[in-house]
Design an enzyme around this catalytic site. Structure first.
Site, PDB file in Angstrom:
ATOM      1  N   CYS A   2       0.841  -1.185   0.000  1.00  9.97           N
ATOM      2  CA  CYS A   2       0.000   0.000   0.000  1.00  9.97           C
ATOM      3  C   CYS A   2       0.880   1.241   0.000  1.00  9.97           C
ATOM      4  CB  CYS A   2      -0.920   0.016   1.222  1.00  9.97           C
ATOM      5  SG  CYS A   2      -2.030  -1.404   1.331  1.00  9.97           S
ATOM      6  N   GLY A  28      -0.904   0.459  -5.147  1.00 11.80           N
ATOM      7  CA  GLY A  28      -2.209  -0.135  -4.895  1.00 11.80           C
ATOM      8  C   GLY A  28      -3.300   0.526  -5.701  1.00 11.80           C
TER       9      GLY A  28
END
Length: 505
Positions: A2, A28
């Site tokens: 992420c 992401g």
């Protein structure tokens, strides 16, 4: 994997947070979120999808305030619900929001402790919500109406003692400030910088330095392993290195340099671009050693991550470098797509071969790594369909043989192409005329040359050595039951049945 960002500014931060998340979009593409703080009021927008699709003008206008955090997510557990999107929020104490990059390896135990001993309910499958509630509980134990940076440092120190795994997090305490912290091994990256304005100094923390460059901030440094940075709402910066696990050596994830990070980023004082150049040089030397009489006509990268290594490899081999594949920029990164069927479908949508670069030639294809092998096999076939005489394949990384448990979506050994296979067997599976991998010692040397102070890297996906020291076979088996592609499909079916949707293909 992420991407996270946090800004304490002297004017509205909504546009800067948005722009920063677009630069981190490669980390992401499943969901995005921003929360801002205007005095004692929070404003949140998050949803599944890309940054550009999540935030429209009406959302941006509502994200008021001079302080905020943001997140881009890709799924590791297979849930497609927007409830899994970050940042997460808990109202007690103080009103805390949090965005997290990484994976807690003891999340299940923490979840049970939070419920049984601390009466906290976890509403999602995300370990980020667990991390937020651990932080909230440690702050609650202070029993103070108003807190300062020293209180924050005490709480995060306890978080480090309780949490295991690789994690970097940014959190905002409503009306108080933003804190950012990194796991004691420094596995996941976190960097901060500042920008001088007529109204005072603004601060930014983010997963990669490219955000700092793009937004016109000045890089200060990486957040050290186990360190906490706190920036008050008034713009005062404080830092603290905790007392936990002081014998653990900084061990950043080497896969950041192989694949995850943008080439224009600098992580732990190491240029991602230069490390990839060195990977190409080292791989070329290995080819010359093993195949001194090779008949390679042209070197072609599989875009985009491998282009830097392939360029240097071609230079050392004294062979032509050609970009033989055209990439569709509107298809997400195949490696981080959830589900094998989606990965298979996306490869030919993502790439198209330029036939004249392949016809009648012996081609060396270069990729950053081989994980599941889905992409590699299809691309080799595309090269043959384009008229290649022979197709060789080179990986800038060693064989990925073991699960990654620190936040990268390769958790299941049985789905890794190299697991329990020799290089010759892998070459046969992907139908390459021959296959060559980077040696692990060379890969480590390529990264470490940028920062000799780093004594080790997390290389667990290549050698099975987990730097946190808490991973055993039982944990890996439980992980496989939860996060294999078949488990993700089952989870999706169950989620749809819960919502009354029974016809799932």
């Amino acid at each position: 994997m992420c991407g996270i960002i946090g800004i304490v500014g002297k004017s509205a931060v909504n546009q800067s947070l948005y722009d920063g998340l677009t630069v981190l979009q490669h980390r992401g593409q499943d969901a995005a979120g921003i929360v801002t703080c205007d005095n004692e009021r929070l404003y949140l927008r998050k949803n599944n999808g890309l940054v550009r699709d999540t935030f429209h003008t009406r959302h941006m206008l509502n994200l008021r305030g001079n302080m905020g955090i943001g997140h881009v997510r890709y799924p590791t557990a297979g849930c497609e619900s927007s409830a899994e999107a970050q940042p997460f929020y808990v109202n007690s104490p103080y009103g805390i929001t949090l965005a997290h990059n990484g994976n807690l390896t003891n999340a299940e135990n923490l979840k049970q402790d939070l419920f049984r001993e601390e009466l906290r309910h976890i509403n999602t499958n995300s370990d980020s919500e667990v991390l937020l509630n651990v932080l909230a509980h440690e702050l609650h134990k202070l029993h103070k109406l108003h807190i300062n940076y020293e209180d924050v440092f005490k709480a995060v120190d306890r978080v480090h003692h309780r949490c295991r795994g690789g994690y970097a997090a940014v959190a905002m305490i409503t009306g108080v400030g933003i804190l950012a912290f990194r796991d004691p091994c420094g596995i996941r990256p976190l960097i901060f910088g500042k920008r001088e304005t007529p109204n005072g100094t603004e601060y930014l923390v983010a997963s990669e330095s490219v955000v700092i460059d793009m937004l016109g901030f000045q890089l200060i440094r990486d957040v050290a392993p186990g360190e906490t940075i706190f920036i008050s709402a008034e713009g005062q910066l404080h830092s603290y290195k905790g007392t936990h696990n002081t014998n653990i050596t900084n061990a950043p994830c080497i896969f950041e340099y192989v694949y995850m990070a943008r080439p224009d980023s600098i992580i732990d004082s190491i240029s991602v671009y230069k490390s990839r150049l060195r990977m190409g040089k080292a791989l070329a030397k290995k080819i010359l050693r093993i195949y001194p009489n090779h008949d390679i006509d042209v070197v072609i990268p599989i875009p985009d991550t491998s282009c830097t290594a392939a360029l240097q490899l071609a230079h050392v081999l004294n062979r032509k470098y050609r970009e033989g594949f055209v990439k569709n920029r509107y298809i997400s990164r195949t490696f981080i797509m959830p589900g094998q069927n989606m990965r298979k479908k996306s490869v030919r949508q993502k790439l198209n071969a330029i036939n004249l670069e392949f016809a009648g030639k012996n081609v060396l294809l270069v990729d950053d790594s081989i994980v599941r092998g889905t992409t590699s096999k299809q691309i080799i076939q595309m090269a043959r369909d384009a008229g290649a005489n022979k197709v060789y394949f080179a990986s800038a990384a060693p064989p990925v043989r073991y699960p990654n448990v620190y936040g990268i979506d390769m958790p299941v050994a049985s789905e890794l192409l190299a697991h329990n296979r020799t290089v010759e067997e892998i070459a046969e599976v992907i139908q390459a005329d021959w296959l060559i991998y980077q040696d692990l010692k060379d890969l480590v040397a390529c990264a470490r040359k940028g920062n000799k102070d780093i004594k080790q890297f997390d290389t667990s996906c290549f050698n099975g050595n987990y730097v946190t020291g808490d991973i055993n076979q039982e944990y890996l088996e439980q992980l496989e039951q939860r996060r294999s592609d078949s488990a993700k499909v089952k989870s999706k079916i169950q989620d749809n049945e819960t919502m009354g949707i029974h016809n799932v293909a």
